[in-house]
Design an enzyme around this catalytic site. Structure first.
Site, PDB file in Angstrom:
ATOM      1  N   SER A 203     -64.302 -27.689  35.681  1.00 42.76           N
ATOM      2  CA  SER A 203     -64.805 -27.424  37.204  1.00 42.76           C
ATOM      3  C   SER A 203     -64.947 -28.787  38.175  1.00 42.76           C
ATOM      4  CB  SER A 203     -66.229 -26.868  36.943  1.00 42.76           C
ATOM      5  OG  SER A 203     -67.195 -26.821  38.427  1.00 42.76           O
ATOM      6  N   THR A 204     -66.154 -29.824  37.778  1.00 42.54           N
ATOM      7  CA  THR A 204     -65.723 -31.168  39.205  1.00 42.54           C
ATOM      8  C   THR A 204     -64.721 -31.567  38.334  1.00 42.54           C
ATOM      9  OG1 THR A 204     -67.962 -30.196  39.344  1.00 42.54           O
ATOM     10  CG2 THR A 204     -67.241 -32.331  40.230  1.00 42.54           C
ATOM     11  N   HIS A 230     -63.108 -23.770  39.078  1.00 47.00           N
ATOM     12  CA  HIS A 230     -64.386 -23.480  39.897  1.00 47.00           C
ATOM     13  C   HIS A 230     -63.443 -23.908  41.402  1.00 47.00           C
ATOM     14  CE1 HIS A 230     -67.660 -23.134  36.765  1.00 47.00           C
ATOM     15  NE2 HIS A 230     -66.959 -22.303  36.642  1.00 47.00           N
ATOM     16  N   MET A 323     -69.329 -29.579  36.288  1.00 47.28           N
ATOM     17  CA  MET A 323     -70.755 -29.303  35.956  1.00 47.28           C
ATOM     18  C   MET A 323     -71.675 -28.222  35.373  1.00 47.28           C
ATOM     19  SD  MET A 323     -73.318 -29.574  39.170  1.00 47.28           S
ATOM     20  CE  MET A 323     -72.543 -31.336  39.707  1.00 47.28           C
ATOM     21  N   ASP A 326     -70.732 -23.214  31.897  1.00 46.21           N
ATOM     22  CA  ASP A 326     -69.278 -23.031  32.114  1.00 46.21           C
ATOM     23  C   ASP A 326     -69.026 -22.957  30.703  1.00 46.21           C
ATOM     24  OD1 ASP A 326     -68.436 -20.082  32.651  1.00 46.21           O
ATOM     25  OD2 ASP A 326     -67.075 -20.514  34.255  1.00 46.21           O
TER      26      ASP A 326
END
Length: 384
Positions: A203-204, A230, A323, A326
């Site tokens: 993600s991030t 993401h 973050m 998940d």
């Protein structure tokens, strides 16, 4: 002490809006604003903010140029604001290449169901990337490349295409500890497991991390790769296209019904869920509507769980920077089937949320610095 934030945007309305949201969190404080990239560079040098929020399109000096200059002179965590268009996606990816750590859409309603959720998301993102400020300002350390146990002359960088892969301003020096269970004396050793699929969730900080890993894999990579990042739906096609131009393997946005092929990475489309159907050796991508029940679209747990059901113990999986948590449940399913799960280590993550969730749950067998993940993959698959 509050996190000091510099807000950069040529719109007085947006500067005021962002400042009000940031100042609404007692942990954060807007110390000043800048109206263009040139002024941002100057104020970054003078004020030494902990975090900078940056627009992309501005007069005098655009946001991408400003990010590049700030990272060269005063490395600072930067959060970009982007329009959710194809051009906006390309510009945002350029900003991440230049060294920005994360991005959010300028229209908060595109990522949140209500104002309170949007406010909380912005405040959380600023707080999270602020944790990287001291690490970004450490002096660079030059270290001797570590070779694998099966080769003393070949490293991931020699397999990648250095002429087409630009330096990653956000990459981490190779100074993190060696993986905790798979190397001796700094040299990785293959476990001897057999694999038929690689799966990576992030993600991030993921766009830079994925570029770092995938650009070091050879064109003859022996299995398909599933990528779950993401990312908004308008971004994934542009991101896949960029990766495809930088990598020896093929990278594409996944399409419903297409067969999985070795040497190809399939990026889950934004706003959808990616699963796989069939049996090993004859599997197809299954793209379904993201639905309202899932927090993440695409969701790492969904794809990992699907891979566990189809491939059992034949999956080499990784959870990278991001973050939240998940990937933890999906990684647990993979481990229960006998597959391998690795996590990115804390020092090299932009946000140590998703990998931490996997590591703390005792699911990952190795915690790896970003700069050595590709090398570890090549050793594990006996490609070096």
């Amino acid at each position: 002490m509050a996190v000091k934030v510099l807000v950069v945007d040529d719109s007085s309305f947006f500067r005021r809006r962002v400042s009000e949201i940031i100042n609404g969190d007692p942990r954060l404080e807007v110390i000043d604003c800048a109206v263009n990239g040139k002024e941002a560079v100057e104020k970054a040098a003078k004020l030494k903010p902990d975090v900078i929020t940056m627009d992309i399109e501005m007069p005098v000096m655009d946001g991408i140029t400003a990010v590049r200059e700030i990272m060269r002179t005063n490395p600072t965590p930067i959060l970009m604001f982007s329009s959710l268009t194809h051009d906006g996606a390309k510009a945002t990816l350029d900003a991440l290449d230049a060294g920005a750590l994360d991005f959010l859409p300028k229209k908060f309603e595109d990522i949140a169901r209500n104002r309170d959720e949007a406010v909380g998301l912005l405040q959380q993102r600023v707080s999270e990337i602020a944790r990287k400020r001291s690490f970004m300002r450490r002096p660079a350390v030059t270290s001797t490349p570590v070779t694998s146990s099966t080769s003393t002359a070949t490293s991931p960088s020699s397999i990648a295409r250095p002429a087409s892969t630009r330096p990653l301003a956000g990459s981490t020096p190779n100074t993190a500890p060696v993986a905790r269970s798979a190397s001796t004396g700094g040299r990785f050793k293959a476990t001897g497991k057999r694999y038929q699929l690689t799966a990576i969730g992030t993600s991030t900080g993921g766009p830079v991390a994925l570029q770092k890993v995938l650009s070091a894999l050879p064109a003859n990579f022996p299995m398909p790769i599933l990528l779950i990042q993401h990312m908004p739906s308008t971004f994934t096609a542009a991101f896949a296209q960029r990766l495809n131009g930088l990598c020896e393997i093929s990278v594409k946005e996944a399409q419903d019904g297409e067969p999985l092929k070795a040497g190809t990475a399939y990026l889950a489309p934004g706003g959808m869920q990616m699963m796989i159907d069939g049996r090993p050796g004859s599997t197809r991508v299954k793209i379904i509507d993201g639905g309202d029940r899932m927090n993440y679209k695409p969701c790492v747990d969904v794809t990992f769980g699907s891979a566990a059901n189809v491939y059992g113990d034949k999956v080499l999986s990784m959870v990278l920077t991001g973050m939240g948590a998940d990937g933890r449940d999906g990684a647990r399913m993979l481990k229960q089937q006998g597959s391998t799960v690795w996590a990115q280590d804390e020092d090299s993550c932009v946000v140590y949320g998703m990998p931490q969730a996997v590591a703390k749950a005792g699911i990952s067998t190795e915690d790896l610095p970003l700069d050595r993940i590709a090398e570890r993959i090549l050793v594990e698959l006996n490609l070096v």
